[in-house]
Design an enzyme around this catalytic site. Structure first.
Site, PDB file in Angstrom:
ATOM      1  N   ASP A  15       0.906  -1.122  -0.036  1.00 51.28           N
ATOM      2  CA  ASP A  15       0.134  -0.065   0.052  1.00 51.28           C
ATOM      3  C   ASP A  15       0.833   1.222   0.065  1.00 51.28           C
ATOM      4  O   ASP A  15       1.963   1.257   0.586  1.00 51.28           O
ATOM      5  CB  ASP A  15      -0.874   0.010   1.366  1.00 51.28           C
ATOM      6  CG  ASP A  15      -1.986   0.900   1.054  1.00 51.28           C
ATOM      7  OD1 ASP A  15      -3.036   0.164   1.142  1.00 51.28           O
ATOM      8  OD2 ASP A  15      -1.955   2.037   1.002  1.00 51.28           O
ATOM      9  N   LYS A  23      -0.604   2.899   7.285  1.00 50.66           N
ATOM     10  CA  LYS A  23      -1.202   1.666   7.147  1.00 50.66           C
ATOM     11  C   LYS A  23      -0.325   0.331   7.142  1.00 50.66           C
ATOM     12  O   LYS A  23      -0.799  -0.502   7.951  1.00 50.66           O
ATOM     13  CB  LYS A  23      -2.262   1.744   6.005  1.00 50.66           C
ATOM     14  CG  LYS A  23      -3.489   0.665   5.896  1.00 50.66           C
ATOM     15  CD  LYS A  23      -4.153   0.726   4.709  1.00 50.66           C
ATOM     16  CE  LYS A  23      -5.465   1.791   4.496  1.00 50.66           C
ATOM     17  NZ  LYS A  23      -5.970   1.621   3.275  1.00 50.66           N
ATOM     18  N   GLU A  64     -14.197 -10.583  -6.854  1.00 48.59           N
ATOM     19  CA  GLU A  64     -14.728 -11.284  -5.490  1.00 48.59           C
ATOM     20  C   GLU A  64     -16.022 -10.849  -5.130  1.00 48.59           C
ATOM     21  O   GLU A  64     -16.602  -9.973  -5.635  1.00 48.59           O
ATOM     22  CB  GLU A  64     -13.520 -10.510  -4.413  1.00 48.59           C
ATOM     23  CG  GLU A  64     -13.599  -9.075  -4.353  1.00 48.59           C
ATOM     24  CD  GLU A  64     -14.817  -8.401  -3.561  1.00 48.59           C
ATOM     25  OE1 GLU A  64     -15.181  -9.202  -2.643  1.00 48.59           O
ATOM     26  OE2 GLU A  64     -15.215  -7.034  -4.057  1.00 48.59           O
ATOM     27  N   LYS A 108     -19.746  -9.345 -11.427  1.00 51.61           N
ATOM     28  CA  LYS A 108     -19.568  -8.734 -10.029  1.00 51.61           C
ATOM     29  C   LYS A 108     -20.840  -7.800 -10.239  1.00 51.61           C
ATOM     30  O   LYS A 108     -21.367  -7.804  -9.105  1.00 51.61           O
ATOM     31  CB  LYS A 108     -18.613  -8.140 -10.074  1.00 51.61           C
ATOM     32  CG  LYS A 108     -18.153  -7.311  -8.793  1.00 51.61           C
ATOM     33  CD  LYS A 108     -18.482  -8.114  -7.548  1.00 51.61           C
ATOM     34  CE  LYS A 108     -18.682  -7.274  -6.318  1.00 51.61           C
ATOM     35  NZ  LYS A 108     -17.659  -6.965  -5.539  1.00 51.61           N
ATOM     36  N   PHE A 138     -31.833 -11.951   1.630  1.00 52.28           N
ATOM     37  CA  PHE A 138     -31.942 -10.833   1.137  1.00 52.28           C
ATOM     38  C   PHE A 138     -33.299 -10.285   0.783  1.00 52.28           C
ATOM     39  O   PHE A 138     -33.518  -9.547  -0.086  1.00 52.28           O
ATOM     40  CB  PHE A 138     -30.988 -10.464  -0.296  1.00 52.28           C
ATOM     41  CG  PHE A 138     -29.618 -10.053   0.276  1.00 52.28           C
ATOM     42  CD1 PHE A 138     -28.824 -10.883   0.765  1.00 52.28           C
ATOM     43  CD2 PHE A 138     -28.925  -8.910  -0.276  1.00 52.28           C
ATOM     44  CE1 PHE A 138     -27.449 -10.550   1.104  1.00 52.28           C
ATOM     45  CE2 PHE A 138     -27.684  -8.571   0.263  1.00 52.28           C
ATOM     46  CZ  PHE A 138     -26.963  -9.190   0.912  1.00 52.28           C
ATOM     47  N   GLY A 162     -26.748   0.135   2.155  1.00 48.92           N
ATOM     48  CA  GLY A 162     -25.902   1.021   2.103  1.00 48.92           C
ATOM     49  C   GLY A 162     -24.446   0.173   2.017  1.00 48.92           C
ATOM     50  O   GLY A 162     -24.346  -0.747   1.222  1.00 48.92           O
ATOM     51  N   CYS A 178     -20.135  -0.564  -1.322  1.00 52.38           N
ATOM     52  CA  CYS A 178     -20.338  -1.333  -2.644  1.00 52.38           C
ATOM     53  C   CYS A 178     -21.800  -1.216  -3.252  1.00 52.38           C
ATOM     54  O   CYS A 178     -21.598  -0.710  -4.376  1.00 52.38           O
ATOM     55  CB  CYS A 178     -20.208  -2.902  -2.279  1.00 52.38           C
ATOM     56  SG  CYS A 178     -18.515  -3.112  -1.651  1.00 52.38           S
TER      57      CYS A 178
HETATM   58  C1  UGA Z   1     -21.874  -6.766  -0.956  1.00 55.94           C
HETATM   59  C2  UGA Z   1     -22.245  -7.987  -1.349  1.00 55.94           C
HETATM   60  O1  UGA Z   1     -23.317  -8.809  -0.775  1.00 55.94           O
HETATM   61  C3  UGA Z   1     -20.831  -8.905  -1.697  1.00 55.94           C
HETATM   62  O2  UGA Z   1     -21.372 -10.144  -2.313  1.00 55.94           O
HETATM   63  C4  UGA Z   1     -19.982  -8.123  -2.352  1.00 55.94           C
HETATM   64  O3  UGA Z   1     -18.843  -8.994  -2.658  1.00 55.94           O
HETATM   65  C5  UGA Z   1     -19.502  -6.833  -1.980  1.00 55.94           C
HETATM   66  O4  UGA Z   1     -20.902  -5.874  -1.674  1.00 55.94           O
HETATM   67  C6  UGA Z   1     -18.647  -6.138  -2.639  1.00 55.94           C
HETATM   68  O5  UGA Z   1     -19.153  -5.555  -3.544  1.00 55.94           O
HETATM   69  O6  UGA Z   1     -17.743  -6.047  -2.335  1.00 55.94           O
HETATM   70  P1  UGA Z   1     -21.629  -5.790   1.555  1.00 55.94           P
HETATM   71  O7  UGA Z   1     -21.508  -4.725   1.285  1.00 55.94           O
HETATM   72  O8  UGA Z   1     -20.284  -6.213   2.537  1.00 55.94           O
HETATM   73  O9  UGA Z   1     -21.288  -7.050   0.362  1.00 55.94           O
HETATM   74  O10 UGA Z   1     -22.874  -6.051   2.223  1.00 55.94           O
HETATM   75  P2  UGA Z   1     -24.293  -6.814   2.136  1.00 55.94           P
HETATM   76  O11 UGA Z   1     -24.243  -7.890   3.038  1.00 55.94           O
HETATM   77  O12 UGA Z   1     -24.464  -7.377   0.785  1.00 55.94           O
HETATM   78  O13 UGA Z   1     -25.237  -5.689   2.713  1.00 55.94           O
HETATM   79  C7  UGA Z   1     -25.432  -4.283   1.989  1.00 55.94           C
HETATM   80  C8  UGA Z   1     -26.221  -3.704   2.629  1.00 55.94           C
HETATM   81  O14 UGA Z   1     -27.698  -4.324   2.237  1.00 55.94           O
HETATM   82  C9  UGA Z   1     -26.465  -3.671   3.976  1.00 55.94           C
HETATM   83  O15 UGA Z   1     -26.626  -2.045   4.421  1.00 55.94           O
HETATM   84  C10 UGA Z   1     -27.335  -4.462   4.524  1.00 55.94           C
HETATM   85  O16 UGA Z   1     -27.967  -4.182   5.926  1.00 55.94           O
HETATM   86  C11 UGA Z   1     -28.695  -4.251   3.223  1.00 55.94           C
HETATM   87  N1  UGA Z   1     -29.468  -5.405   3.450  1.00 55.94           N
HETATM   88  C12 UGA Z   1     -28.870  -6.720   3.245  1.00 55.94           C
HETATM   89  C13 UGA Z   1     -30.888  -5.066   3.683  1.00 55.94           C
HETATM   90  O17 UGA Z   1     -31.367  -4.209   3.818  1.00 55.94           O
HETATM   91  N2  UGA Z   1     -31.558  -6.263   3.527  1.00 55.94           N
HETATM   92  C14 UGA Z   1     -31.216  -7.551   3.195  1.00 55.94           C
HETATM   93  O18 UGA Z   1     -32.171  -8.504   3.184  1.00 55.94           O
HETATM   94  C15 UGA Z   1     -29.905  -8.008   3.019  1.00 55.94           C
END
Ligand code: UGA
Length: 450
Positions: free
Chosen positions: A28, A33, A150, A212, A257, A265, A268
């Site tokens: 990095d 960091k 990923e 992705k 989901f 939020g 990603c």
């Molecule tokens: C997301 C994807 O799930 C991963 O597969 C992907 O690799 C990642 O983005 C990325 O692009 O790097 P992440 O951002 O860690 O992962 O979080 P999630 O678990 O997907 O949740 C995203 C948002 O959706 C959160 O704010 C969560 O609270 C919300 N959420 C999730 C809901 O409001 N309802 C649900 O049923 C599930």
């Protein structure tokens, strides 16, 4: 292996691949960091990762550096793990970090190596990276490019890297494909020991890049779909949690989901769907992704919805500029974008906090992990050291991140601390009967009020 960019993605991958037995260096440009990581100090909250970091530093398989010369000499595979945030001037992805790391690394490469993209990027990026490599790397080295997206989720990142549910390889040559199989040998061997299989999808650059963003667009759409159903439930007295359960039993739909609440939020989903639309428009197929605008709008409305609910529950009137919440004391439980993370990027909870303050409310927030980053983003809220401290004298409580700690809180004891027993569950994760049993007025998202 070298991992360029020691953020969430690069750090998790570097540590996990060292754990799988490879010799790994994390690189990095941020010396602070790198020094922290080299000392075994993880700058992010990710369950299980810090122990693995320390174990692999001790084993000698993992180290960190700020030097491109170092990794060029050391590694056969260079993973691009840098950030691709939303551009400040548009919805498109900012690829400057990808460009910098490739153009800074390439001139130092002296032997054949693979530059392997992991970052989430607009389709067409791998081709562009290949031209950068052709321009900046010595031609006799024969450096090649491949892309392997990923899918790790924050909070489950270690598991998702060690035990992925699939791997995707975007390649142009047999050599690159064979390298990718070799790179993932540890992942396949672990799966074999545990009697699992890891499906492999091998395709071209464009497909690998699209997989992705398509996956994240689908997940975002699923969440906005259930949140739209929550609106319908609210208008008709239905209960979206029952609706989600009932449709989820159909395995073509599936139960995951489908948790309605304050919406998605994080670093990603929101920026990925916007960048996907922006890229589709550039490619002349914007109409095909127009629905993602609606997915984004449904999501944005969830945050305003909570503010309206606060006003309704407290009998506040709305003017042309929205509700007047002046002087109302609101306790916010949860500031991170989801539980088991300290990430507050595009956090629905903080967005609600800001809106409440703009409407005149006095906000006190508490979160088990996200307090420090939240203070940087929303410095004008008050921050409490515990749930009890946050609730003291509150007129209303909003649960905005589904932390276990909040689900297991004792509503009877908390009832003694507040001025008014009113709770909005923006996560639909606390038990309404427990809270109403302790004298609270409860409102969930897309559920009848009790
Ligand atoms: C997301 C994807 O799930 C991963 O597969 C992907 O690799 C990642 O983005 C990325 O692009 O790097 P992440 O951002 O860690 O992962 O979080 P999630 O678990 O997907 O949740 C995203 C948002 O959706 C959160 O704010 C969560 O609270 C919300 N959420 C999730 C809901 O409001 N309802 C649900 O049923 C599930």
């Amino acid at each position: 292996m070298a991992f360029l960019g020691c953020g969430y993605l690069g750090t998790t991958y570097a540590v996990c691949f060292a754990e799988l037995g490879y010799d790994v260096v994390g690189m990095d440009v941020n010396a602070e960091k790198v020094a922290k990581l080299a000392a075994g100090d993880l700058p992010i909250h990710e369950p299980g990762l810090e122990a693995l970091l320390r174990r692999n530093l001790d084993s000698g398989r993992l180290r960190f550096t700020t030097s491109y010369e170092d990794i060029a000499e050391f590694a056969d595979v260079h993973f691009i793990c840098v950030g691709t945030p939303q551009r400040p001037d548009s919805d498109a992805a900012d690829l400057s970090q990808v460009e910098t790391c490739v153009t800074d690394l390439a001139p130092h490469l002296r032997r054949k190596a693979l530059i392997l993209g992991k970052s989430t990027v607009p389709v067409g990026t791998a081709e562009w990276v290949e031209t950068l490599v052709q321009r900046h790397a010595p031609p006799e080295a024969g450096v090649e490019v491949a892309w392997s997206p990923e899918f790790l989720q924050e909070g489950f990142a270690v598991e998702d890297v060690l035990r992925p549910n699939r791997v995707v390889f975007g390649v142009k040559s047999d050599w690159a494909r064979d390298m990718l199989y070799a790179v993932h040998k540890g992942v396949f061997e672990l799966a074999a020991v545990e009697d699992r299989e890891v499906p492999v999808v091998v395709g071209d650059f464009a497909t690998a890049e699209l997989v992705k963003v398509a996956a994240n667009a689908f997940l975002a759409t699923k969440i906005s779909f259930i949140n739209a159903m929550a609106d319908l439930c609210e208008a008709t007295g239905g209960d979206v949690t029952l609706l989600a359960r009932a449709i989820g039993y159909d395995d073509r739909i599936g139960p995951k989901f489908l948790r309605a609440g304050v919406g998605f939020g994080g670093g990603c989903l929101p920026k990925d769907i916007r960048a996907f639309v922006a890229r589709a428009e550039e490619l002349g197929v914007g109409d095909s992704l127009r629905f993602l605008h609606e997915v984004d709008r449904v999501n944005a409305r969830r945050r305003t919805k909570v503010v309206q609910m606060v006003a309704e529950m407290c009998g506040r009137t709305s003017g042309p500029n929205g509700p007047d919440l002046s002087g109302l004391r609101v306790a916010i439980l949860g500031v991170t974008f989801k539980a088991n993370s300290d990430d507050v990027r595009d956090s629905p909870a903080l967005s609600v906090a800001r809106k409440l303050m703009r409407a005149g409310a006095v906000v006190t927030a508490y979160d088990p992990e996200g307090m420090i980053p939240a203070k940087n983003v929303v410095p004008d809220a008050a921050y409490a050291k515990s749930v009890n401290e946050a609730l003291a004298g509150a007129d209303l409580v909003c649960v905005l991140t589904a932390w276990e700690e909040f689900r297991h809180a004792d509503p009877a004891a908390l009832a003694e601390l507040v001025s008014h027993r009113r709770i909005i569950d923006g996560t639909n994760s606390v038990d309404p009967t427990l809270w109403t049993g302790a004298g609270w007025t409860y409102r969930g998202m897309g559920r009848p009020s009790i």
